[in-house]
Design an enzyme around this catalytic site. Structure first.
Site, PDB file in Angstrom:
ATOM      1  N   GLN A   1      -4.587  -1.655   9.724  1.00 48.73           N
ATOM      2  CA  GLN A   1      -4.527  -3.012   9.184  1.00 48.73           C
ATOM      3  C   GLN A   1      -5.088  -4.015  10.189  1.00 48.73           C
ATOM      4  OE1 GLN A   1      -3.653  -3.512   6.038  1.00 48.73           O
ATOM      5  NE2 GLN A   1      -3.730  -5.737   6.020  1.00 48.73           N
TER       6      GLN A   1
ATOM      7  N   ASP B   1     -10.944   2.447   3.906  1.00 52.16           N
ATOM      8  CA  ASP B   1     -11.173   0.994   3.861  1.00 52.16           C
ATOM      9  C   ASP B   1     -12.661   0.665   3.745  1.00 52.16           C
ATOM     10  OD1 ASP B   1      -9.039  -0.797   3.861  1.00 52.16           O
ATOM     11  OD2 ASP B   1      -8.603  -0.495   5.987  1.00 52.16           O
TER      12      ASP B   1
ATOM     13  N   LYS C   1       0.840  -1.204   0.000  1.00 52.73           N
ATOM     14  CA  LYS C   1       0.000   0.000   0.000  1.00 52.73           C
ATOM     15  C   LYS C   1       0.875   1.254   0.000  1.00 52.73           C
ATOM     16  CE  LYS C   1      -3.708  -2.577   2.223  1.00 52.73           C
ATOM     17  NZ  LYS C   1      -4.528  -2.865   3.416  1.00 52.73           N
TER      18      LYS C   1
END
Ligand code: GUN
Length: 300
Positions: A104, A127, A60
């Site tokens: 994460q 997200d 990412k």
């Protein structure tokens, strides 16, 4: 045609399509910076040292560099307290230089993951995990959509694959993939307009249901569990699986493995995604799309 006959199939090349998307984003960032606007910035929070999470977060950050975004990686040891992590989320919510951020997952067991997700400002939740964004998706309102299911939609869109009226079977009911994927495929849209069935570990007759799919999306995280007996000839097969399995022949000692037994399934399909090089790179590209969207919204 029966399940032992083969046909030619088309690979859905997520690597190539994701590069096209990143080039489009990069050009947009260049236009923004030339116009004197702020460079978009994505922050990623990584707790602990899980090998898979380390790899995903590194990809990412690398993608941010490729498209010209600013990025920060905020690392914590896995003994961080929930309060400390929530304080970090609060700082990122307030940091006007950060347009979007991700935490994460999975998080260590002593941290309430849902509490952390709900602390993220929905306008920075690139997200698409916050209940506000999930709720907006469920009623067809604009908002951030989880990057993996969004990546599957982008892949179908950019290959111009008609989906209207097709039976889409999704294997897996996770909050990150299965559930949002089902909402997107049922939506009045192209890609979309499908009749959707969601299967999971308690589904009776899973093989039979999978075999009735015109579009089969495998997202259980069970390596090579989709076999040729589960495929309708001519089906479109999307493999969301990304499990690292031990492989002594590799320098890294591991191999990225999908949920589909590719070699026996591919010849039966019309379109299929490879692993690696299918959905994985599309996820990263869609996270960049979401971050660009967040940055543009912050300008308003
Ligand atoms: N863990 C596995 N996939 C994802 C993802 O898309 N976002 C975050 N934050 N964590 C993940």
């Amino acid at each position: 045609m029966d399940n032992n006959q083969s046909t030619t199939y088309t690979l859905l090349d997520g690597k190539k399509v994701s590069q096209e998307i990143k080039q489009e984003i990069s050009a947009e960032v260049q236009r923004m910076v030339e116009a004197g606007l702020k460079r978009p910035h994505l922050a990623a929070v990584l707790v602990g040292h899980d090998g898979g999470s380390e790899t995903y977060v590194a990809s990412k950050v690398k993608a941010c560099e490729e498209v010209g975004f600013g990025s920060s990686l905020i690392r914590f040891e896995d003994d961080i307290t929930e309060e400390e992590l929530l304080a970090c989320v609060d700082r990122l919510n307030k940091d006007t230089d950060v347009d979007g951020f991700i935490v994460q997952v999975p998080l260590p067991k002593h941290i309430n993951e849902q509490r952390v997700i709900e602390a993220i400002s929905p306008s920075k939740d690139v997200d698409g995990f916050h209940p506000i964004n999930v709720g907006r998706l469920s009623i067809g309102l604009p908002g951030f959509v989880s990057a993996t299911p969004k990546g599957v939609i982008e892949l179908l869109r950019r290959y111009n694959i008609p989906t209207k009226g097709k039976h889409c079977v999704i294997l897996g009911r996770s909050n990150i993939v299965g559930k949002p994927m089902s909402m997107l495929m049922v939506e009045k849209a192209q890609p979309g307009d499908c009749t959707v069935t969601v299967c999971h570990s308690r589904t009776a007759n899973l093989e039979e249901i999978a075999r009735s799919a015109d579009i089969l999306i495998a997202a259980m995280g069970r390596p090579e569990s989709v076999t040729k007996e589960m495929i309708k000839p001519g089906a479109i097969v999307i493999d969301v699986g990304t499990t690292l399995v031990p492989d002594a022949s590799r320098k890294s000692g591991v191999r990225l493995t999908g949920d589909v037994k590719f070699d026996e399934v591919a010849p039966l399909t019309s379109f299929i995604t490879p692993v690696p090089g299918g959905v994985g790179p599309m996820t990263i590209a869609c996270l960049m799309m979401n971050t660009l969207e967040a940055a543009k919204a912050a300008l308003k």
